[in-house]
Write a protein that holds these residues in place. Structure first.
Motif, PDB file in Angstrom:
ATOM      1  N   VAL A 125       1.011  -1.086  -0.041  1.00 49.30           N
ATOM      2  CA  VAL A 125      -0.011  -0.032  -0.038  1.00 49.30           C
ATOM      3  C   VAL A 125       0.691   1.313  -0.014  1.00 49.30           C
ATOM      4  O   VAL A 125       0.701   2.083  -0.774  1.00 49.30           O
ATOM      5  CB  VAL A 125      -0.904   0.087   1.223  1.00 49.30           C
ATOM      6  N   PHE A 126       1.689   1.341   0.993  1.00 48.99           N
ATOM      7  CA  PHE A 126       2.732   2.602   1.018  1.00 48.99           C
ATOM      8  C   PHE A 126       3.705   2.466  -0.165  1.00 48.99           C
ATOM      9  O   PHE A 126       3.969   3.622  -0.526  1.00 48.99           O
ATOM     10  CB  PHE A 126       3.350   2.551   2.413  1.00 48.99           C
ATOM     11  N   SER A 127       4.185   1.387  -0.584  1.00 47.83           N
ATOM     12  CA  SER A 127       4.952   1.386  -1.465  1.00 47.83           C
ATOM     13  C   SER A 127       4.531   2.054  -3.001  1.00 47.83           C
ATOM     14  O   SER A 127       5.032   2.986  -3.745  1.00 47.83           O
ATOM     15  CB  SER A 127       5.696   0.243  -1.875  1.00 47.83           C
ATOM     16  N   GLU A 128       3.246   1.568  -3.001  1.00 45.69           N
ATOM     17  CA  GLU A 128       2.480   1.991  -4.565  1.00 45.69           C
ATOM     18  C   GLU A 128       2.060   3.480  -4.145  1.00 45.69           C
ATOM     19  O   GLU A 128       2.151   4.081  -5.084  1.00 45.69           O
ATOM     20  CB  GLU A 128       1.391   1.022  -4.801  1.00 45.69           C
ATOM     21  N   ALA A 129       1.659   3.725  -3.146  1.00 49.84           N
ATOM     22  CA  ALA A 129       1.260   5.262  -2.849  1.00 49.84           C
ATOM     23  C   ALA A 129       2.117   6.133  -3.264  1.00 49.84           C
ATOM     24  O   ALA A 129       1.999   7.281  -3.718  1.00 49.84           O
ATOM     25  CB  ALA A 129       0.614   5.348  -1.407  1.00 49.84           C
ATOM     26  N   PHE A 130       3.496   5.867  -3.047  1.00 50.82           N
ATOM     27  CA  PHE A 130       4.666   6.779  -3.349  1.00 50.82           C
ATOM     28  C   PHE A 130       5.512   6.436  -4.518  1.00 50.82           C
ATOM     29  O   PHE A 130       6.466   6.979  -4.516  1.00 50.82           O
ATOM     30  CB  PHE A 130       5.513   6.848  -1.856  1.00 50.82           C
ATOM     31  N   ALA A 131       4.860   5.542  -5.174  1.00 48.10           N
ATOM     32  CA  ALA A 131       5.733   5.021  -6.235  1.00 48.10           C
ATOM     33  C   ALA A 131       6.030   6.128  -7.384  1.00 48.10           C
ATOM     34  O   ALA A 131       6.923   6.165  -7.987  1.00 48.10           O
ATOM     35  CB  ALA A 131       5.048   3.966  -7.136  1.00 48.10           C
ATOM     36  N   LYS A 132       5.200   7.249  -7.351  1.00 50.10           N
ATOM     37  CA  LYS A 132       5.107   8.081  -8.247  1.00 50.10           C
ATOM     38  C   LYS A 132       5.780   9.399  -7.777  1.00 50.10           C
ATOM     39  O   LYS A 132       5.813  10.536  -8.158  1.00 50.10           O
ATOM     40  CB  LYS A 132       4.010   8.351  -9.160  1.00 50.10           C
ATOM     41  N   GLY A 133       6.272   9.390  -6.575  1.00 53.86           N
ATOM     42  CA  GLY A 133       6.717  10.424  -5.812  1.00 53.86           C
ATOM     43  C   GLY A 133       5.831  11.299  -4.761  1.00 53.86           C
ATOM     44  O   GLY A 133       4.580  10.879  -5.092  1.00 53.86           O
ATOM     45  N   LEU A 134       6.371  11.946  -4.079  1.00 50.00           N
ATOM     46  CA  LEU A 134       5.434  12.770  -2.919  1.00 50.00           C
ATOM     47  C   LEU A 134       4.283  13.650  -3.540  1.00 50.00           C
ATOM     48  O   LEU A 134       3.331  13.922  -3.326  1.00 50.00           O
ATOM     49  CB  LEU A 134       6.560  13.667  -2.076  1.00 50.00           C
ATOM     50  N   GLY A 135       5.063  14.559  -4.938  1.00 51.26           N
ATOM     51  CA  GLY A 135       4.143  15.221  -5.452  1.00 51.26           C
ATOM     52  C   GLY A 135       2.601  14.680  -6.123  1.00 51.26           C
ATOM     53  O   GLY A 135       1.677  15.230  -5.678  1.00 51.26           O
ATOM     54  N   VAL A 136       2.840  13.420  -6.594  1.00 49.42           N
ATOM     55  CA  VAL A 136       1.609  12.686  -7.073  1.00 49.42           C
ATOM     56  C   VAL A 136       0.826  12.496  -5.805  1.00 49.42           C
ATOM     57  O   VAL A 136      -0.434  12.299  -5.890  1.00 49.42           O
ATOM     58  CB  VAL A 136       2.102  11.597  -8.035  1.00 49.42           C
ATOM     59  N   TYR A 137       1.376  11.931  -4.750  1.00 51.70           N
ATOM     60  CA  TYR A 137       0.584  11.689  -3.599  1.00 51.70           C
ATOM     61  C   TYR A 137      -0.090  12.674  -2.976  1.00 51.70           C
ATOM     62  O   TYR A 137      -1.087  12.517  -2.910  1.00 51.70           O
ATOM     63  CB  TYR A 137       1.906  11.021  -2.462  1.00 51.70           C
ATOM     64  N   TRP A 138       0.502  13.785  -2.957  1.00 52.69           N
ATOM     65  CA  TRP A 138      -0.315  15.180  -2.374  1.00 52.69           C
ATOM     66  C   TRP A 138      -1.310  15.418  -3.310  1.00 52.69           C
ATOM     67  O   TRP A 138      -2.414  15.638  -2.906  1.00 52.69           O
ATOM     68  CB  TRP A 138       0.593  16.111  -1.984  1.00 52.69           C
ATOM     69  N   ALA A 139      -0.944  15.531  -4.497  1.00 53.86           N
ATOM     70  CA  ALA A 139      -1.849  16.034  -5.596  1.00 53.86           C
ATOM     71  C   ALA A 139      -3.019  14.912  -5.418  1.00 53.86           C
ATOM     72  O   ALA A 139      -4.352  15.396  -5.626  1.00 53.86           O
ATOM     73  CB  ALA A 139      -1.337  15.815  -7.003  1.00 53.86           C
ATOM     74  N   SER A 140      -3.014  13.618  -5.401  1.00 53.05           N
ATOM     75  CA  SER A 140      -4.068  12.795  -5.532  1.00 53.05           C
ATOM     76  C   SER A 140      -4.896  12.861  -4.304  1.00 53.05           C
ATOM     77  O   SER A 140      -5.973  12.546  -4.441  1.00 53.05           O
ATOM     78  CB  SER A 140      -3.729  11.397  -5.451  1.00 53.05           C
ATOM     79  N   LEU A 141      -4.200  13.195  -3.265  1.00 51.04           N
ATOM     80  CA  LEU A 141      -5.102  13.498  -1.986  1.00 51.04           C
ATOM     81  C   LEU A 141      -6.048  14.782  -2.008  1.00 51.04           C
ATOM     82  O   LEU A 141      -6.980  14.797  -1.094  1.00 51.04           O
ATOM     83  CB  LEU A 141      -4.364  13.399  -0.672  1.00 51.04           C
ATOM     84  N   ARG A 142      -5.463  15.514  -3.115  1.00 52.29           N
ATOM     85  CA  ARG A 142      -6.242  17.298  -2.958  1.00 52.29           C
ATOM     86  C   ARG A 142      -7.152  17.373  -4.190  1.00 52.29           C
ATOM     87  O   ARG A 142      -7.604  18.300  -4.361  1.00 52.29           O
ATOM     88  CB  ARG A 142      -5.162  18.099  -2.753  1.00 52.29           C
ATOM     89  N   THR A 143      -7.500  16.060  -4.964  1.00 53.09           N
ATOM     90  CA  THR A 143      -8.544  16.652  -5.816  1.00 53.09           C
ATOM     91  C   THR A 143      -9.830  16.692  -5.417  1.00 53.09           C
ATOM     92  O   THR A 143      -9.856  16.196  -4.226  1.00 53.09           O
ATOM     93  CB  THR A 143      -8.491  15.337  -6.629  1.00 53.09           C
ATOM     94  N   PRO A 144     -10.476  17.442  -5.876  1.00 56.03           N
ATOM     95  CA  PRO A 144     -11.928  17.743  -5.302  1.00 56.03           C
ATOM     96  C   PRO A 144     -12.815  16.408  -4.920  1.00 56.03           C
ATOM     97  O   PRO A 144     -13.237  16.167  -4.139  1.00 56.03           O
ATOM     98  CB  PRO A 144     -12.722  18.579  -6.471  1.00 56.03           C
ATOM     99  N   ASP A 145     -12.669  15.416  -5.860  1.00 52.84           N
ATOM    100  CA  ASP A 145     -13.308  14.185  -5.766  1.00 52.84           C
ATOM    101  C   ASP A 145     -12.777  13.641  -4.507  1.00 52.84           C
ATOM    102  O   ASP A 145     -13.669  13.075  -3.646  1.00 52.84           O
ATOM    103  CB  ASP A 145     -13.170  13.508  -6.939  1.00 52.84           C
ATOM    104  N   ALA A 146     -11.403  13.599  -4.158  1.00 54.79           N
ATOM    105  CA  ALA A 146     -10.885  12.687  -3.062  1.00 54.79           C
ATOM    106  C   ALA A 146     -11.237  13.581  -1.770  1.00 54.79           C
ATOM    107  O   ALA A 146     -11.689  13.008  -0.856  1.00 54.79           O
ATOM    108  CB  ALA A 146      -9.205  12.844  -3.140  1.00 54.79           C
ATOM    109  N   LEU A 147     -11.154  14.901  -1.914  1.00 58.95           N
ATOM    110  CA  LEU A 147     -11.580  15.790  -0.610  1.00 58.95           C
ATOM    111  C   LEU A 147     -13.105  15.676  -0.391  1.00 58.95           C
ATOM    112  O   LEU A 147     -13.354  15.190   0.709  1.00 58.95           O
ATOM    113  CB  LEU A 147     -11.528  17.118  -0.953  1.00 58.95           C
ATOM    114  N   SER A 148     -13.871  15.534  -1.402  1.00 61.53           N
ATOM    115  CA  SER A 148     -15.303  15.027  -1.142  1.00 61.53           C
ATOM    116  C   SER A 148     -15.686  13.829  -0.591  1.00 61.53           C
ATOM    117  O   SER A 148     -16.352  13.591   0.261  1.00 61.53           O
ATOM    118  CB  SER A 148     -16.371  15.441  -2.193  1.00 61.53           C
TER     119      SER A 148
END
Lengths: 293, 288
Positions: B38-61
């Motif tokens: 879970v954690f290895s795949e979550a950070f597989a594309k780097g911290l930037g992608v990680y934060w960005a995926s958590l901050r999309t409007p759909d994720a936030l909602s």
């Protein structure tokens, strides 16, 4: 009240507490469940049978029950072993392992599902080596069994662990002093003591696995007749607006889980009575072992 | 003497380490590996992608809806659990064991069936569907359905923790408080509640973990409307099925952290509860 519904007590709040309990239970659980059976009763017996015993449904039962049984059996063996190791031995990281045994209870099933799929997919950490020796793990019945093993892992461990902790070591010492080998002591003294708890854990793991959905749908591949579990069949029918079909299959599952409650309760009662008796059994056990050895 | 007894009732070092090895391998395979991926795949594309995926409007909602559903379901089941435990733990009445069985019922129902029963009741084809439609009320494929399904699957958690606790404590302390002139509520808040606080917290922690992580039941009633009826687990499913693995595992990693926090809290509470039990035993012993 004409009949003695409730024994006299000096504490207040009985009416309010029980009234609220029954009201909330009825609104959330009993009425919706009753509505499901009511809905199912609008089907004729032939219609019900036609859906519930259709080849696709039967294939899904076979996979669901078969894979659940395999998962529960794996957990029966390894659960007893893990409980034994956690109670009897000390090794580095033991407390960490002990707390993490409950992970399958705490981890959302969808997370478990995608994690297991990623591991066992054809290019995954374990999927690739398995594929190279010709074993297809994800998107096959084996994948379903893997997910159902994960989901049932804590039951046997957590059911056997307290029994082993409370077990009097004197029993084993007595057996050993009478000449029993370590294996004889384990199979004739320890195993009978933990058996009811282990079987109760096994039954709970099985019951949980049969209803499981989230951890399975990702790894199973969801091919009708081959890797489609029964809960998924219900969802498929719902997506096709086949409410009668979904209800009929759901009733089969509901009846099964209600029927399974009985042996689980009996096993739990047997287990707790066995625990209480453990102390009284000492002289008897020595007798049988002495005769056997 | 001690050494002889240990040798007779223990295994040889070789057997011991083989058994430990097998147990560690089994737990490693089924517990550590899934967590690690879970954690290895979550950070597989780097911290930037990680934060960005958590901050999309759909994720936030989705995060918001998950918090909302748990925020409603947990307090309601807490109040129910306390009421049920008070009635069952402190009083004797006919039909008590049947009531306990019925309270546990949601645990033995498949999550998918748990969602389905509300669709059959409140959906358009359901018993109350036409009435709801006439009054322009929507339960299924809307937030109320998600909350209801969450309440159902987490229904027994608090009650089943508290019932044995209140049963074990007997009634003497409460009766003494009443005899000394305390009101019912005072007795509950000052006498009963402090005695069961760790069990209560334990139940709430487990209830919350399941409420935030529920997938099957919520999936049936949600309708998967992005940004409106998606909870975090459903959002994970959508992302995964769209092959957005890094984003799916990023959201999944939040849920995995919640699970780990739950296990830590559970361990601490178990430890505190055991200490409270030991202390009260000690206190009672001294009092006698």
């Amino acid at each position: 009240m004409a009949f003695t519904f409730k024994k006299r007590s000096n504490l207040p709040g009985f009416g309010l507490a029980l009234g609220y309990t029954v009201l909330y239970l009825s609104l959330i659980v009993l009425i919706p469940l009753a509505a499901t059976f009511l809905k199912a009763s609008s089907l004729s017996w032939q219609q019900f049978w036609h859906i519930a015993a259709s080849p696709r449904a039967v294939a899904s039962y076979r996979l669901t029950f078969g894979a659940s049984l395999i998962g529960a059996l794996i957990n029966l063996v390894f659960g007893v072993l893990v409980a034994w190791v956690l109670v009897r031995y000390s090794f580095p990281g033991k407390r960490l392992f002990d707390s993490l045994v409950d992970l399958p209870f705490a981890l959302p099933t969808a997370v478990a599902g995608i994690a297991l799929t990623q591991i066992y997919a054809p290019n995954g950490w374990l999927g690739r080596p398995l594929a190279s020796i010709g074993i297809k793990s994800a998107y096959s019945p084996l994948g379903v069994a893997i997910a159902l093993t994960f989901i049932g892992l804590p039951f046997v461990v957590r059911s056997v662990q307290p029994v082993l902790e409370d077990m009097d070591k004197e029993l084993e010492e007595a057996a050993a002093s009478l000449g029993a080998s370590r294996w004889q002591t384990f199979s004739r003294v320890v195993l009978p003591t933990i058996l009811p708890a282990a079987l109760a854990g096994f039954a709970m793991a099985f019951a949980r696995a049969v209803g499981e959905y989230g951890s399975v749908v990702f790894i199973s591949g969801n091919m009708p007749m081959r890797t489609e579990i029964t809960p998924l069949l219900i969802i498929t029918k719902l997506d096709q607006y086949d409410y009668a079909g979904a209800t009929a299959i759901a009733v089969v599952m509901l009846v099964f889980s209600l029927v399974l409650l009985l042996p689980i309760n009996l096993l739990q009662k047997w287990s707790s009575s066995r625990e209480e008796k453990a102390a009284e059994l000492v002289p008897e056990k020595i007798g049988t072992l002495g005769a056997g050895a | 003497m001690q050494r002889v007894a240990t040798a007779a009732t223990g295994e040889s070092a070789a057997v011991r380490w083989i058994l430990i090895g097998v147990a560690v391998f089994f737990l490693g395979l089924f517990i550590f590996l899934p967590l690690a991926i879970v954690f290895s795949e979550a950070f597989a594309k780097g911290l930037g992608v990680y934060w960005a995926s958590l901050r999309t409007p759909d994720a936030l909602s989705a995060i918001g809806l998950t918090l909302l559903a748990a925020g409603i379901a947990v307090p309601l089941n807490l109040v129910f659990g306390v009421a049920a435990a008070w009635a069952i733990g402190k009083f004797e009445f006919a039909g008590k064991s049947l009531l306990i069985t019925l309270i546990d019922l949601p645990f033995s129902v498949s999550p998918v069936v748990s969602g389905l029963i509300y669709v059959l009741l409140f959906g358009l084809q359901g018993l109350l569907g036409p009435w709801l439609a006439r009054h322009d009320l929507q339960v299924i494929f809307a937030v109320p359905g998600i909350v209801l399904a969450t309440i159902f699957v987490t229904f027994p958690f608090v009650a089943r923790e508290l019932i044995p606790l209140l049963q074990a404590q007997g009634q003497e302390e409460e009766e003494a408080a009443i005899a000394l002139g305390a009101s019912g509520w005072q007795t509950f808040f000052r006498v009963s509640l402090p005695n069961i606080k760790w069990g209560l917290l334990y139940g709430v922690i487990l209830c919350n973990a399941r409420a935030m992580g529920e997938f099957g039941a919520v999936s049936v009633v949600s309708g998967h409307i992005r940004g409106r009826t998606n909870t975090m687990p459903l959002h994970v499913e959508i992302l995964y099925n769209e092959y957005q693995f890094a984003a799916a595992f990023a959201v999944a990693s939040l849920l995995a952290l919640l699970a780990l926090a739950t296990l830590v809290a559970k361990t601490v509470v178990e430890w505190r509860a055991r200490r409270q039990l030991a202390e009260s035993a000690l206190w009672n012993g001294e009092a006698v």
